[in-house]
Scaffold this motif. Structure first.
Motif, mmCIF file in Angstrom:
data_model
loop_
_atom_site.group_PDB
_atom_site.id
_atom_site.type_symbol
_atom_site.label_atom_id
_atom_site.label_comp_id
_atom_site.label_asym_id
_atom_site.label_seq_id
_atom_site.Cartn_x
_atom_site.Cartn_y
_atom_site.Cartn_z
ATOM 1 N N GLU B 280 0.843 -1.195 0.000
ATOM 2 C CA GLU B 280 0.000 0.000 0.000
ATOM 3 C C GLU B 280 0.883 1.252 0.000
ATOM 4 O OE1 GLU B 280 -2.272 0.416 3.564
ATOM 5 O OE2 GLU B 280 -3.417 2.136 2.805
ATOM 6 N N TYR B 281 1.906 1.233 0.833
ATOM 7 C CA TYR B 281 2.808 2.384 0.918
ATOM 8 C C TYR B 281 3.508 2.624 -0.420
ATOM 9 C CZ TYR B 281 6.985 5.085 2.019
ATOM 10 O OH TYR B 281 7.975 6.029 2.001
ATOM 11 N N ARG B 282 4.051 1.535 -0.986
ATOM 12 C CA ARG B 282 4.774 1.686 -2.256
ATOM 13 C C ARG B 282 3.831 2.180 -3.359
ATOM 14 N NH1 ARG B 282 10.321 1.778 -1.992
ATOM 15 N NH2 ARG B 282 10.722 0.632 -3.904
ATOM 16 N N GLY B 283 2.606 1.683 -3.358
ATOM 17 C CA GLY B 283 1.641 2.101 -4.381
ATOM 18 C C GLY B 283 1.346 3.591 -4.287
ATOM 19 N N GLN B 284 1.070 4.051 -3.092
ATOM 20 C CA GLN B 284 0.755 5.478 -2.909
ATOM 21 C C GLN B 284 1.981 6.344 -3.195
ATOM 22 O OE1 GLN B 284 -1.364 6.651 0.607
ATOM 23 N NE2 GLN B 284 -2.554 4.755 0.688
ATOM 24 N N LEU B 285 3.132 5.847 -2.762
ATOM 25 C CA LEU B 285 4.369 6.611 -2.989
ATOM 26 C C LEU B 285 4.616 6.761 -4.492
ATOM 27 C CD1 LEU B 285 6.939 7.880 -1.650
ATOM 28 C CD2 LEU B 285 8.049 5.664 -2.019
ATOM 29 N N GLN B 286 4.451 5.676 -5.211
ATOM 30 C CA GLN B 286 4.688 5.727 -6.659
ATOM 31 C C GLN B 286 3.734 6.726 -7.327
ATOM 32 O OE1 GLN B 286 5.089 2.004 -8.676
ATOM 33 N NE2 GLN B 286 4.796 2.892 -10.687
ATOM 34 N N ALA B 287 2.487 6.703 -6.910
ATOM 35 C CA ALA B 287 1.499 7.613 -7.524
ATOM 36 C C ALA B 287 1.899 9.070 -7.284
ATOM 37 C CB ALA B 287 0.117 7.329 -6.955
ATOM 38 N N LEU B 288 2.257 9.370 -6.055
ATOM 39 C CA LEU B 288 2.644 10.754 -5.729
ATOM 40 C C LEU B 288 3.937 11.159 -6.440
ATOM 41 C CD1 LEU B 288 1.849 10.760 -1.902
ATOM 42 C CD2 LEU B 288 0.773 12.237 -3.610
ATOM 43 N N LEU B 289 4.868 10.262 -6.479
ATOM 44 C CA LEU B 289 6.149 10.586 -7.121
ATOM 45 C C LEU B 289 5.974 10.781 -8.627
ATOM 46 C CD1 LEU B 289 8.574 8.211 -5.162
ATOM 47 C CD2 LEU B 289 8.577 10.703 -5.119
ATOM 48 N N LEU B 290 5.084 9.997 -9.213
ATOM 49 C CA LEU B 290 4.822 10.183 -10.649
ATOM 50 C C LEU B 290 4.204 11.558 -10.910
ATOM 51 C CD1 LEU B 290 3.515 6.693 -11.836
ATOM 52 C CD2 LEU B 290 5.318 8.047 -12.936
ATOM 53 N N GLU B 291 3.276 11.949 -10.053
ATOM 54 C CA GLU B 291 2.678 13.275 -10.176
ATOM 55 C C GLU B 291 3.710 14.373 -10.032
ATOM 56 O OE1 GLU B 291 -0.321 14.679 -11.029
ATOM 57 O OE2 GLU B 291 -0.464 12.613 -11.754
ATOM 58 N N LEU B 292 4.554 14.178 -9.037
ATOM 59 C CA LEU B 292 5.596 15.179 -8.785
ATOM 60 C C LEU B 292 6.549 15.266 -9.974
ATOM 61 C CD1 LEU B 292 6.915 17.170 -6.761
ATOM 62 C CD2 LEU B 292 8.218 15.233 -5.851
ATOM 63 N N ALA B 293 6.893 14.114 -10.525
ATOM 64 C CA ALA B 293 7.802 14.097 -11.675
ATOM 65 C C ALA B 293 7.174 14.820 -12.872
ATOM 66 C CB ALA B 293 8.135 12.652 -12.048
ATOM 67 N N LYS B 294 5.883 14.598 -13.047
ATOM 68 C CA LYS B 294 5.201 15.266 -14.173
ATOM 69 C C LYS B 294 5.146 16.770 -13.932
ATOM 70 C CE LYS B 294 2.385 11.264 -15.323
ATOM 71 N NZ LYS B 294 1.160 10.573 -14.966
ATOM 72 N N THR B 295 4.910 17.174 -12.706
ATOM 73 C CA THR B 295 4.866 18.602 -12.371
ATOM 74 C C THR B 295 6.234 19.248 -12.625
ATOM 75 O OG1 THR B 295 3.257 18.054 -10.666
ATOM 76 C CG2 THR B 295 4.257 20.235 -10.533
ATOM 77 N N GLN B 296 7.244 18.537 -12.204
ATOM 78 C CA GLN B 296 8.599 19.068 -12.395
ATOM 79 C C GLN B 296 8.916 19.191 -13.890
ATOM 80 O OE1 GLN B 296 10.801 20.065 -9.748
ATOM 81 N NE2 GLN B 296 11.655 21.059 -11.571
ATOM 82 N N GLU B 297 8.455 18.198 -14.636
ATOM 83 C CA GLU B 297 8.675 18.212 -16.089
ATOM 84 C C GLU B 297 8.023 19.461 -16.688
ATOM 85 O OE1 GLU B 297 8.757 14.582 -19.255
ATOM 86 O OE2 GLU B 297 6.806 15.020 -18.370
#
Lengths: 728, 301
Positions: B280-297
């Motif tokens: 559960e932790y890894r799933g949520q972390l991945q989702a947030l990190l993907l969003e953050l990566a897209k924002t940074q992009e």
């Protein structure tokens, strides 16, 4: 080191006229294994004579009161050397060799012709594997030709040197002097047992004198152990305990050797039992403490190996150790044409003192590794200063022992198994193993190398400080000589000869059809030809290298180059600190000549230089010159020397990525992560890149998530995450 | 989050002083380190105010003179980074920084620093015995780093080597936000210094400390528990990338806000990690990190 012979003190009859008559009577009872001895000694504790009382308490093993009484007795009779000798023996039996030695010396100051004190010193020296044991024993015999205990020491030393004939001769002399010389008879029985005779007439004679003389088997146990015949040694300790269940020294020795063979549960039980019965030398304490630390180790098993690594370094070291372990076993199985009967256990100790405790009891130099049948214990590379220890070379050395010991059932002289192990190090890779060092040069120059028939003496009872190291060198060179002249199969044949308990002179005659003296002549001629230039030029080199160092310090680079090049090939094997290669490289660097700098450093590396800073500099130059494969090879050498180096793994990982070797890149970046790294985000990111290159996408995703978990704003990792998820 | 790090808009004054070596070897080493720092700062922070003194120029008068200049020139929102390299002495009362001519005591230095209008001060005293200067130099909000834990650690230090390496090595930027803080460089240099002694199998003769809470006692490991490191964690020593530029662009404020919110959500998730199932932790972390990566992009476009 556990004093294997000090238990003899109470049982061996002291030299004539040394004891008061009442004490002598008790000593005789004990010497004969008479159960009335305890009561006899107990009676002495009520004596009004302090000396007699002390002997009484000693006899019932109340060391503290005995010690106090001896102290008082010595105060009362300060000029009595015999009293000091007896007090010294009390300390000797109570594992306090230093105190014992002092008292023997004091006795000799009072009476320089005190044979008992000299015998005591001889026994102490023998316990420390010092060649002085012979000197003391001979001196004792000059003073008292009937001192059979001195003959027993000479017999022991000879047998430790693998000189059975001499050992038997000295032991028989002792028996002639005293038909009840139990330890001499035990040595004679041991010679029979070492030669695989199931029974020995000497045991019958011993048991006629003392039917409870478990010490006879305990002595035999000692010799089996120093001959690396651990299973048989343990069996002898068991027999010793059958005869005398209270022989705690034998129990502790058995516990220690069970631990060496990896049988920890039984080892601990026996050591604790001996400890609780009052046998508490420091060695037992250390060993028990070490066993408590085993919970801090990880154990990895494969069908052929058991690898024990400290928990804190296991993630970093395991890939390198397992790979070398597997490679060595495959190589030796092929070379020796032999399959080991079971798994090999390799234990790697992160703390050198723990390793020392593990190796306790073995004579010789401060070892880097030690083998007990199929168990290898060794230092971790992290326990030593970077550049001073080639762990892979050491592991191969020890694994060679595993094969030879298994193939011969440990019936092999020390010189041959060590020589073969040294030879295998450089056979594995020419830059491994030890180089020709100044001690060996000096020994060649001053003709101190030993004849092959006598070379074990150099290992067991060195007569000068560097002799053990020199003997390793010589034994290794003998194996090189045999390999070069007759081929590797000859070495194999020798292994089989030794397995049949043939002596070294017999093996030489059988395999080379010449007398050992002729073999020595040919070997020394071969060695001289090989080392002539270095031996002859050594004084010049020694003098000149100082000048090169001074010129380097003063930045007189032209002088460094001129003189450095002149002396470099006089002693090409010198790659330790302040080598000429490094001075030359510094000079070329200062002059901006990178090609020559690189050439000198490459020479240094090829010969076996191990300084991590120097090797990294070579790798940098090779990378700059576009020689990435060579740079990777240079850094790979460091993995086998000092792998706890984050920078090394980062650089090597990057090189492997460039070289499209993603498997090794993954290994290297995994090592950075295992570090643990100074920069966790960066480490996980690089590992993710390598995994991606290796098409291990799911693992790459895990790693990039770990990178971003540590540093969410890490842009390259963010890009990689997007890339990995797009592809999905 | 470090978007709030000081020094994004204000000036930073970097002042490096390499003191008296006493012997040619140390003279060379100290001035070499000062030159390395000077070069690095000019490369990474070309617009900053950089002053470096070494050799015969590193006199007390010159140190005092430059700090008086800074006192006149600097504004309250500016930052001062003072780095001292060399030998120090301590006689159980006073710490002194060895300079050609008269030495500079910790008390004298403190008096000069107290006159600076800047609230943001980072003092990195890397000399031997520098631990002896803590009491005189400590002050709330002032970040003080010393190479030794006490005035009694008198051997020449290796800490400066790793402090400089930390300023140069991107690995020191442990959160990878392209802003290297005083806390990050301290951690890097402290760990490398400890490893140096461990690897060389030598008894460590220096134990670096950090003090930024005005307690008068430095710590080796700053943490929320001991209250040290908070100011140092916000003190930007170097800016490595585009973070400063982005923060000034009004067109990207919405994205920056979104980025801050995602970073806060990730922090929150990490805080709850222990109470969550791994998947559960890894799933949520991945989702947030993907969003953050897209924002940074999007920010980087």
């Amino acid at each position: 080191m556990i004093n294997r012979f000090s238990f003899l003190v109470l049982l061996a009859l002291p030299l004539a006229a040394q004891l008061p008559p009442a004490v002598q009577a008790c000593a005789t009872l004990r010497h004969h294994g008479d159960a009335r001895a305890d009561a006899c000694y107990e009676k002495l504790t009520h004596s009004t004579d302090r000396e007699v009382q002390a002997e009484g308490y000693w006899g019932i093993r109340n060391y503290k009161i005995a010690n106090d009484l001896f102290r008082d007795a010595v105060k009362a009779k300060p000029k009595d050397p015999a009293l000091r000798v007896r007090w010294g023996y009390l300390f000797f039996e109570h594992w306090q060799a230093g105190e014992a030695g002092k008292l023997f010396e004091e006795a000799l100051e009072l009476d320089e012709k005190n044979a008992s004190a000299l015998v005591g010193l001889a026994q102490l020296a023998a316990d420390g594997y010092s060649a002085r044991a012979i000197e003391f024993a001979k001196h004792a015999l000059e003073i008292d030709p009937k001192a059979y205990q001195a003959e027993e020491v000479l017999a022991r030393v000879a047998l430790e040197d693998n000189n059975e004939a001499k050992a038997a001769e000295e032991a028989k002399k002792a028996v002639e002097l005293s038909p009840e010389a139990l330890d001499a008879m035990a040595i004679l029985a041991t010679i029979d047992w070492l030669n695989d005779k199931k029974t020995s007439p000497w045991l019958d004679k011993i048991l006629k004198v003392n039917p409870r003389y478990g010490e006879a088997y305990d002595i035999a146990g000692h010799f089996f152990i120093i001959n690396r015949r651990y299973e048989e040694g343990i069996l002898k300790y068991r027999l010793a305990l059958e005869l005398d269940p209270h022989l705690e020294k034998a129990r502790a020795a058995m516990g220690l050797n069970l631990m060496r063979l990896g049988r920890e549960d039984e080892a601990r039980a026996e050591l604790e039992r001996a400890w609780n019965a009052g046998y508490q030398p420091t060695e037992s304490q250390n060993t028990l403490k070490l066993m408590d630390k085993y919970k801090d180790y990880d154990t990895f098993r494969t069908p052929t190996t058991v690898l024990k690594l400290g928990k804190k370094e296991s993630a970093l070291l395991r890939p390198y150790f397992q790979a070398e372990l597997d490679r060595a076993l495959a190589t030796f199985e092929r070379k020796y044409k032999y399959k080991l009967p079971g798994p090999v256990q390799v234990e790697v100790y992160p703390n050198h003192p723990d390793f020392e405790v593990r190796t306790m009891g073995m004579p010789g130099l401060g070892a880097l590794g030690v083998t007990f049948d199929s168990v290898v214990a060794m230092d971790s590379p992290n326990s030593r200063k970077p550049g001073t220890f080639h762990w892979a070379s050491t592991m191969w050395h020890e694994l060679s022992h595993v094969y030879v010991l298994n193939m011969t059932k440990s019936r092999v002289p020390r010189w041959f198994t060590e020589g073969l192990a040294v030879y295998e190090e450089t056979a594995a890779s020419p830059d491994w193993g030890d180089r020709l060092d100044p001690d060996a040069i000096e020994a060649i120059k001053t003709k101190k190398l030993l004849p092959i028939s006598d070379i074990d003496r150099g290992f067991m009872h060195p007569s000068y400080p560097a002799q053990v190291v020199v003997s390793y060198f010589q034994a290794g060179k003998i194996c090189n000589f045999i390999d070069q002249k007759w081929g590797h199969d000859k070495l194999l044949a020798m292994i089989h000869d030794y397995a049949e308990l043939k002596s070294t002179p017999d093996v030489i005659e059988l395999e080379f059809k010449m007398k050992p003296e002729e073999f020595d002549r040919q070997f020394f001629a071969w060695l001289d030809a090989q080392t002539k230039r270095t031996v002859e030029g050594f004084d010049d080199w020694k003098k000149s290298i100082k000048g090169v160092a001074e010129n380097a310090k003063a930045k007189k680079w032209d002088e460094v180059i001129r003189e450095g090049l002149r002396i470099r090939d006089l002693y090409p094997d010198y790659v330790d600190a302040a080598s000429v290669y490094e001075f030359l490289a510094d000079a070329y660097e200062a002059k901006g000549d990178k090609a020559k700098e690189m050439a000198e450093l490459a020479r240094y590396s090829r010969i076996g230089g191990r300084n991590p800073t120097t090797l990294k500099q070579l790798a940098t130059l090779q990378s700059e010159a576009g020689q990435k494969r060579e740079a990777a090879a240079t850094l790979e050498r460091l993995n086998l020397i000092y792998p706890k180096d984050e920078d090394l793994h980062k650089r090597l990982g990057a090189l492997y990525l460039d070289l499209n070797n993603s498997t090794l890149a993954v290994r290297e970046f995994a090592a950075v992560v295992a570090g643990p790294p100074l920069d966790p985000a960066g480490a996980h990111y690089e590992l993710a890149r390598a995994l991606k290159q290796a098409n291990r996408t799911e693992e790459a995703k895990d790693e990039v998530l770990s990178a971003l978990e540590a540093a969410p704003s890490f842009k390259p990792a963010q890009r990689l995450l997007l890339e990995l998820n797009v592809k999905q | 989050m470090l978007v709030l790090v000081w020094g994004l808009r204000a000036e930073t004054f970097y002042f490096t002083v390499a003191g008296l070596g006493g012997e040619p070897e140390y003279e060379q080493r100290f001035s070499g380190w000062a030159k390395d720092l000077d070069k690095l700062l000019h490369e990474v922070e070309p617009h900053a105010k950089i002053k470096t003194l070494y050799g015969a120029d590193a006199t007390r008068a010159n140190v005092e003179g430059y700090l008086r200049e800074v006192a006149k020139e600097a504004k309250p929102e500016d930052s001062v980074v003072l780095m001292l390299i060399g030998h120090g002495t301590y006689d159980e009362f006073d710490y002194k920084f060895n300079l050609p001519g008269p030495d500079l005591s910790a008390a004298q230095l403190a008096a000069l620093l107290d006159k600076l209008p800047t609230a943001h001060q980072l003092i990195v005293n890397m000399t031997s015995a520098s631990g002896g200067s803590i009491l005189a130099l400590e002050k709330p909000k002032r970040v003080l780093i010393t190479a030794t834990k006490a005035g009694t650690e008198k051997n020449a230090t290796v800490f400066p080597r790793y402090w400089i390496e930390g300023m140069r090595d991107p690995a020191a930027d442990s959160d990878k936000n392209e802003i290297v803080t005083a806390l990050e460089v301290f951690r890097y240099a402290e760990e490398k210094t400890s490893k140096f002694y461990e690897t060389q199998k030598r008894l460590s003769t220096e134990h670096a400390l950090i003090e930024d809470a005005g307690k008068g006692e430095g710590v080796k490991i700053p943490s929320a528990e001991n209250g040290e490191g908070l100011t140092a964690g916000r003190f930007a020593v170097l800016h490595l990338g585009a973070a400063a530029v982005q923060s000034r662009d009004p067109a990207k404020l919405a994205l920056l806000k979104q980025k801050e919110e995602l970073e806060a959500a990730i922090d929150d998730l990490k805080y709850r990690k222990a109470s969550m199932a791994v998947q559960e932790y890894r799933g949520q972390l991945q989702a947030l990190l993907l969003e953050l990566a897209k924002t940074q992009e999007a920010l980087d476009k």
